[in-house]
Design a protein around this motif. Sequence first.
Motif, PDB file in Angstrom:
ATOM      1  N   THR A 225       0.693  51.564  -9.078  1.00 50.63           N
ATOM      2  CA  THR A 225       1.874  51.048  -9.778  1.00 50.63           C
ATOM      3  C   THR A 225       3.057  51.980  -9.570  1.00 50.63           C
ATOM      4  O   THR A 225       2.928  53.204  -9.720  1.00 50.63           O
ATOM      5  CB  THR A 225       1.598  50.921 -11.291  1.00 50.63           C
ATOM      6  OG1 THR A 225       0.471  50.048 -11.479  1.00 50.63           O
ATOM      7  CG2 THR A 225       2.806  50.355 -12.022  1.00 50.63           C
ATOM      8  N   ALA A 226       4.206  51.380  -9.207  1.00 49.24           N
ATOM      9  CA  ALA A 226       5.465  52.128  -9.074  1.00 49.24           C
ATOM     10  C   ALA A 226       6.388  51.700 -10.215  1.00 49.24           C
ATOM     11  O   ALA A 226       6.586  50.504 -10.449  1.00 49.24           O
ATOM     12  CB  ALA A 226       6.119  51.851  -7.729  1.00 49.24           C
ATOM     13  N   THR A 227       6.899  52.686 -10.946  1.00 52.02           N
ATOM     14  CA  THR A 227       7.775  52.397 -12.096  1.00 52.02           C
ATOM     15  C   THR A 227       9.106  53.123 -11.899  1.00 52.02           C
ATOM     16  O   THR A 227       9.132  54.290 -11.511  1.00 52.02           O
ATOM     17  CB  THR A 227       7.122  52.860 -13.405  1.00 52.02           C
ATOM     18  OG1 THR A 227       5.850  52.220 -13.560  1.00 52.02           O
ATOM     19  CG2 THR A 227       8.003  52.539 -14.599  1.00 52.02           C
ATOM     20  N   ALA A 228      10.198  52.400 -12.192  1.00 53.02           N
ATOM     21  CA  ALA A 228      11.540  52.998 -12.109  1.00 53.02           C
ATOM     22  C   ALA A 228      12.259  52.761 -13.434  1.00 53.02           C
ATOM     23  O   ALA A 228      12.150  51.678 -14.032  1.00 53.02           O
ATOM     24  CB  ALA A 228      12.327  52.394 -10.956  1.00 53.02           C
ATOM     25  N   THR A 229      12.963  53.785 -13.904  1.00 52.02           N
ATOM     26  CA  THR A 229      13.717  53.688 -15.164  1.00 52.02           C
ATOM     27  C   THR A 229      15.184  53.999 -14.885  1.00 52.02           C
ATOM     28  O   THR A 229      15.502  55.011 -14.246  1.00 52.02           O
ATOM     29  CB  THR A 229      13.169  54.686 -16.195  1.00 52.02           C
ATOM     30  OG1 THR A 229      11.760  54.446 -16.393  1.00 52.02           O
ATOM     31  CG2 THR A 229      13.889  54.556 -17.525  1.00 52.02           C
TER      32      THR A 229
ATOM     33  N   ALA B 200      16.006  51.309 -19.400  1.00 53.67           N
ATOM     34  CA  ALA B 200      15.237  50.120 -19.035  1.00 53.67           C
ATOM     35  C   ALA B 200      14.374  50.455 -17.821  1.00 53.67           C
ATOM     36  O   ALA B 200      14.788  51.196 -16.932  1.00 53.67           O
ATOM     37  CB  ALA B 200      16.167  48.960 -18.728  1.00 53.67           C
ATOM     38  N   SER B 201      13.168  49.930 -17.778  1.00 55.06           N
ATOM     39  CA  SER B 201      12.258  50.225 -16.664  1.00 55.06           C
ATOM     40  C   SER B 201      11.686  48.954 -16.081  1.00 55.06           C
ATOM     41  O   SER B 201      11.597  47.919 -16.749  1.00 55.06           O
ATOM     42  CB  SER B 201      11.128  51.151 -17.129  1.00 55.06           C
ATOM     43  OG  SER B 201      10.344  50.519 -18.129  1.00 55.06           O
ATOM     44  N   GLY B 202      11.352  49.063 -14.846  1.00 59.17           N
ATOM     45  CA  GLY B 202      10.686  47.968 -14.145  1.00 59.17           C
ATOM     46  C   GLY B 202       9.532  48.550 -13.332  1.00 59.17           C
ATOM     47  O   GLY B 202       9.519  49.737 -13.006  1.00 59.17           O
ATOM     48  N   SER B 203       8.570  47.750 -13.009  1.00 59.45           N
ATOM     49  CA  SER B 203       7.411  48.253 -12.264  1.00 59.45           C
ATOM     50  C   SER B 203       6.882  47.175 -11.332  1.00 59.45           C
ATOM     51  O   SER B 203       7.147  45.986 -11.507  1.00 59.45           O
ATOM     52  CB  SER B 203       6.313  48.707 -13.221  1.00 59.45           C
ATOM     53  OG  SER B 203       5.821  47.611 -13.990  1.00 59.45           O
ATOM     54  N   ALA B 204       6.145  47.620 -10.364  1.00 57.65           N
ATOM     55  CA  ALA B 204       5.466  46.723  -9.423  1.00 57.65           C
ATOM     56  C   ALA B 204       4.122  47.342  -9.087  1.00 57.65           C
ATOM     57  O   ALA B 204       3.980  48.571  -9.079  1.00 57.65           O
ATOM     58  CB  ALA B 204       6.303  46.529  -8.165  1.00 57.65           C
ATOM     59  N   SER B 205       3.134  46.518  -8.832  1.00 60.42           N
ATOM     60  CA  SER B 205       1.781  47.020  -8.552  1.00 60.42           C
ATOM     61  C   SER B 205       1.208  46.382  -7.300  1.00 60.42           C
ATOM     62  O   SER B 205       1.545  45.245  -6.956  1.00 60.42           O
ATOM     63  CB  SER B 205       0.846  46.731  -9.732  1.00 60.42           C
ATOM     64  OG  SER B 205       1.258  47.406 -10.902  1.00 60.42           O
ATOM     65  N   VAL B 206       0.353  47.145  -6.641  1.00 57.85           N
ATOM     66  CA  VAL B 206      -0.428  46.631  -5.509  1.00 57.85           C
ATOM     67  C   VAL B 206      -1.859  47.110  -5.681  1.00 57.85           C
ATOM     68  O   VAL B 206      -2.111  48.130  -6.339  1.00 57.85           O
ATOM     69  CB  VAL B 206       0.134  47.104  -4.148  1.00 57.85           C
ATOM     70  CG1 VAL B 206       1.532  46.539  -3.911  1.00 57.85           C
ATOM     71  CG2 VAL B 206       0.142  48.617  -4.063  1.00 57.85           C
ATOM     72  N   ALA B 207      -2.765  46.384  -5.096  1.00 49.60           N
ATOM     73  CA  ALA B 207      -4.174  46.771  -5.151  1.00 49.60           C
ATOM     74  C   ALA B 207      -4.620  47.224  -3.765  1.00 49.60           C
ATOM     75  O   ALA B 207      -4.195  46.686  -2.744  1.00 49.60           O
ATOM     76  CB  ALA B 207      -5.031  45.600  -5.624  1.00 49.60           C
ATOM     77  N   CYS B 208      -5.457  48.248  -3.743  1.00 53.49           N
ATOM     78  CA  CYS B 208      -6.031  48.702  -2.471  1.00 53.49           C
ATOM     79  C   CYS B 208      -7.452  49.202  -2.726  1.00 53.49           C
ATOM     80  O   CYS B 208      -7.813  49.525  -3.858  1.00 53.49           O
ATOM     81  CB  CYS B 208      -5.174  49.777  -1.818  1.00 53.49           C
ATOM     82  SG  CYS B 208      -5.138  51.332  -2.719  1.00 53.49           S
TER      83      CYS B 208
END
Length: 198
Positions: free
Chosen positions: A21-25, A30-38
Amino acid sequence: DLGTGGARSVVLRHEGMHALTATATDSDGASGSASVACTVTPTPPTVSITAPADGTAVFEHTPLVLAGTATDATDGPLSAALAWTSSLDGALGSGTSVSASMLRIGTHVVTAQVSDAGGLIASASRTVVIRPPNVPPTIAITAPADGVTLLSGRPVVLAATATDAEDGDLAARIRWTSSRSGALGTGGALTVPTLPVG
Protein backbone atom coordinates in the motif's frame (compact mmCIF):
# COMPACT_ATOMS: atom_id res chain seq x y z
CA ASP A 1 6.70 0.07 6.84
CA LEU A 2 8.87 0.05 3.74
CA GLY A 3 9.85 3.72 3.85
CA THR A 4 8.92 6.92 2.03
CA GLY A 5 9.48 8.48 -1.38
CA GLY A 6 8.09 8.30 -4.88
CA ALA A 7 10.28 5.33 -5.82
CA ARG A 8 11.49 2.63 -3.48
CA SER A 9 13.59 -0.49 -3.95
CA VAL A 10 12.97 -3.08 -1.26
CA VAL A 11 13.64 -6.78 -0.71
CA LEU A 12 10.64 -8.79 0.42
CA ARG A 13 12.12 -11.63 2.46
CA HIS A 14 8.89 -13.27 3.63
CA GLU A 15 7.45 -15.80 1.23
CA GLY A 16 3.75 -15.73 0.33
CA MET A 17 1.15 -13.10 -0.58
CA HIS A 18 1.93 -9.42 0.13
CA ALA A 19 -0.47 -6.44 -0.09
CA LEU A 20 1.61 -3.33 -0.82
CA THR A 21 0.00 0.00 0.00
CA ALA A 22 1.20 3.49 -0.96
CA THR A 23 -0.25 6.39 1.05
CA ALA A 24 0.16 10.12 0.39
CA THR A 25 -0.95 12.97 2.67
CA ASP A 26 -1.31 16.56 1.49
CA SER A 27 -0.64 19.77 3.42
CA ASP A 28 -4.26 19.91 4.63
CA GLY A 29 -3.97 16.46 6.20
CA ALA A 30 -6.07 14.67 3.61
CA SER A 31 -4.64 11.32 2.50
CA GLY A 32 -5.15 8.92 -0.31
CA SER A 33 -3.82 5.41 -0.85
CA ALA A 34 -3.54 2.70 -3.45
CA SER A 35 -2.74 -0.99 -3.05
CA VAL A 36 -1.38 -3.81 -5.16
CA ALA A 37 -0.98 -7.48 -4.40
CA CYS A 38 2.13 -9.52 -5.12
CA THR A 39 3.41 -12.94 -4.25
CA VAL A 40 6.93 -13.84 -3.14
CA THR A 41 7.51 -17.40 -4.32
CA PRO A 42 9.60 -19.77 -2.24
CA THR A 43 13.19 -20.29 -3.41
CA PRO A 44 15.41 -23.16 -2.29
CA PRO A 45 18.70 -22.54 -0.49
CA THR A 46 22.00 -22.54 -2.37
CA VAL A 47 24.74 -25.00 -1.41
CA SER A 48 28.40 -24.88 -2.40
CA ILE A 49 31.15 -27.38 -1.56
CA THR A 50 34.48 -25.60 -1.12
CA ALA A 51 36.63 -28.67 -0.32
CA PRO A 52 37.74 -31.14 -1.47
CA ALA A 53 38.12 -30.55 -5.20
CA ASP A 54 36.07 -32.84 -7.42
CA GLY A 55 37.96 -36.06 -8.18
CA THR A 56 40.30 -35.78 -5.19
CA ALA A 57 42.07 -39.08 -4.41
CA VAL A 58 43.60 -39.96 -1.03
CA PHE A 59 44.91 -43.10 0.63
CA GLU A 60 42.74 -45.08 3.06
CA HIS A 61 42.69 -43.66 6.62
CA THR A 62 43.91 -40.25 5.42
CA PRO A 63 41.75 -37.50 6.99
CA LEU A 64 39.61 -35.84 4.31
CA VAL A 65 38.23 -32.41 5.18
CA LEU A 66 34.78 -31.67 3.76
CA ALA A 67 33.77 -28.00 3.75
CA GLY A 68 30.84 -26.08 2.34
CA THR A 69 28.49 -23.15 2.61
CA ALA A 70 24.71 -22.77 2.40
CA THR A 71 22.50 -19.69 2.28
CA ASP A 72 18.81 -19.02 1.87
CA ALA A 73 17.04 -15.87 0.66
CA THR A 74 14.61 -16.05 3.57
CA ASP A 75 16.52 -17.81 6.34
CA GLY A 76 20.00 -16.39 5.68
CA PRO A 77 23.14 -18.48 6.42
CA LEU A 78 22.46 -22.21 6.77
CA SER A 79 26.01 -23.59 6.63
CA ALA A 80 25.85 -24.94 10.19
CA ALA A 81 22.91 -27.12 9.16
CA LEU A 82 24.66 -28.85 6.26
CA ALA A 83 24.30 -32.64 6.42
CA TRP A 84 27.16 -34.61 4.81
CA THR A 85 26.71 -38.11 3.37
CA SER A 86 28.70 -40.61 1.31
CA SER A 87 27.20 -42.83 -1.36
CA LEU A 88 29.18 -45.75 0.13
CA ASP A 89 29.31 -45.00 3.87
CA GLY A 90 26.13 -43.02 4.59
CA ALA A 91 26.05 -40.16 7.13
CA LEU A 92 29.39 -38.42 7.76
CA GLY A 93 28.37 -35.54 10.04
CA SER A 94 26.95 -32.05 9.89
CA GLY A 95 28.14 -28.46 9.85
CA THR A 96 30.31 -26.16 7.79
CA SER A 97 33.29 -28.54 8.00
CA VAL A 98 33.57 -32.28 8.65
CA SER A 99 36.69 -34.46 8.83
CA ALA A 100 36.17 -37.95 7.40
CA SER A 101 39.05 -40.39 7.99
CA MET A 102 37.32 -43.78 7.89
CA LEU A 103 35.91 -43.83 4.36
CA ARG A 104 36.11 -47.25 2.75
CA ILE A 105 38.20 -47.89 -0.36
CA GLY A 106 36.35 -46.95 -3.55
CA THR A 107 34.74 -44.04 -5.38
CA HIS A 108 32.46 -41.95 -3.15
CA VAL A 109 29.90 -39.35 -4.14
CA VAL A 110 29.98 -36.97 -1.18
CA THR A 111 26.86 -34.82 -0.80
CA ALA A 112 26.18 -31.75 1.33
CA GLN A 113 22.44 -31.13 1.83
CA VAL A 114 20.38 -28.54 3.68
CA SER A 115 16.70 -27.59 4.00
CA ASP A 116 15.22 -24.19 4.82
CA ALA A 117 12.40 -23.34 7.20
CA GLY A 118 9.88 -23.83 4.39
CA GLY A 119 11.07 -27.38 3.75
CA LEU A 120 12.85 -26.64 0.47
CA ILE A 121 15.96 -28.78 -0.01
CA ALA A 122 19.21 -28.06 -1.84
CA SER A 123 22.41 -30.06 -2.21
CA ALA A 124 25.80 -30.20 -3.89
CA SER A 125 28.03 -33.19 -4.57
CA ARG A 126 31.68 -34.03 -5.23
CA THR A 127 33.37 -37.29 -6.22
CA VAL A 128 36.32 -38.49 -4.13
CA VAL A 129 38.40 -41.64 -4.49
CA ILE A 130 39.79 -43.57 -1.52
CA ARG A 131 42.80 -45.65 -2.54
CA PRO A 132 44.30 -48.72 -0.85
CA PRO A 133 47.24 -48.05 1.48
CA ASN A 134 50.38 -46.99 -0.39
CA VAL A 135 52.39 -50.20 -0.90
CA PRO A 136 55.64 -50.50 -2.86
CA PRO A 137 55.50 -51.77 -6.45
CA THR A 138 56.50 -55.36 -7.19
CA ILE A 139 59.42 -56.06 -9.51
CA ALA A 140 60.83 -59.27 -10.96
CA ILE A 141 63.95 -59.82 -13.10
CA THR A 142 63.19 -62.26 -15.91
CA ALA A 143 66.61 -62.18 -17.61
CA PRO A 144 69.35 -63.07 -17.02
CA ALA A 145 68.72 -65.95 -14.62
CA ASP A 146 70.13 -65.56 -11.13
CA GLY A 147 73.69 -66.91 -10.88
CA VAL A 148 74.11 -67.42 -14.62
CA THR A 149 77.64 -67.30 -16.11
CA LEU A 150 78.08 -65.04 -19.14
CA LEU A 151 80.92 -64.64 -21.61
CA SER A 152 82.88 -61.39 -21.44
CA GLY A 153 82.76 -59.03 -24.39
CA ARG A 154 79.26 -60.06 -25.41
CA PRO A 155 75.96 -58.12 -25.09
CA VAL A 156 73.89 -58.85 -22.03
CA VAL A 157 70.08 -58.73 -22.30
CA LEU A 158 68.35 -57.46 -19.17
CA ALA A 159 64.58 -57.84 -18.71
CA ALA A 160 62.21 -57.22 -15.84
CA THR A 161 58.58 -56.49 -15.00
CA ALA A 162 57.21 -53.97 -12.49
CA THR A 163 53.63 -53.32 -11.44
CA ASP A 164 51.89 -51.13 -8.88
CA ALA A 165 48.39 -51.31 -7.40
CA GLU A 166 47.73 -47.65 -8.16
CA ASP A 167 49.93 -46.84 -11.17
CA GLY A 168 49.76 -50.13 -13.05
CA ASP A 169 52.64 -51.11 -15.34
CA LEU A 170 55.90 -49.44 -14.29
CA ALA A 171 58.27 -51.33 -16.60
CA ALA A 172 59.28 -48.14 -18.41
CA ARG A 173 60.48 -46.68 -15.09
CA ILE A 174 62.80 -49.55 -14.12
CA ARG A 175 66.39 -48.40 -13.51
CA TRP A 176 69.23 -50.91 -13.90
CA THR A 177 72.52 -50.74 -11.99
CA SER A 178 75.56 -52.96 -11.61
CA SER A 179 77.56 -53.32 -8.42
CA ARG A 180 80.70 -53.00 -10.55
CA SER A 181 79.67 -50.66 -13.39
CA GLY A 182 77.06 -48.42 -11.78
CA ALA A 183 74.08 -47.18 -13.83
CA LEU A 184 73.30 -49.29 -16.91
CA GLY A 185 70.08 -47.73 -18.24
CA THR A 186 66.30 -47.77 -17.88
CA GLY A 187 63.27 -49.72 -19.13
CA GLY A 188 61.70 -53.15 -18.97
CA ALA A 189 64.14 -54.54 -21.53
CA LEU A 190 67.71 -53.35 -21.97
CA THR A 191 70.73 -54.63 -23.87
CA VAL A 192 74.08 -53.79 -22.31
CA PRO A 193 77.00 -54.01 -24.81
CA THR A 194 79.21 -55.77 -22.27
CA LEU A 195 79.91 -56.07 -18.56
CA PRO A 196 83.36 -56.23 -16.97
CA VAL A 197 84.71 -59.58 -15.87
CA GLY A 198 83.77 -60.47 -12.31
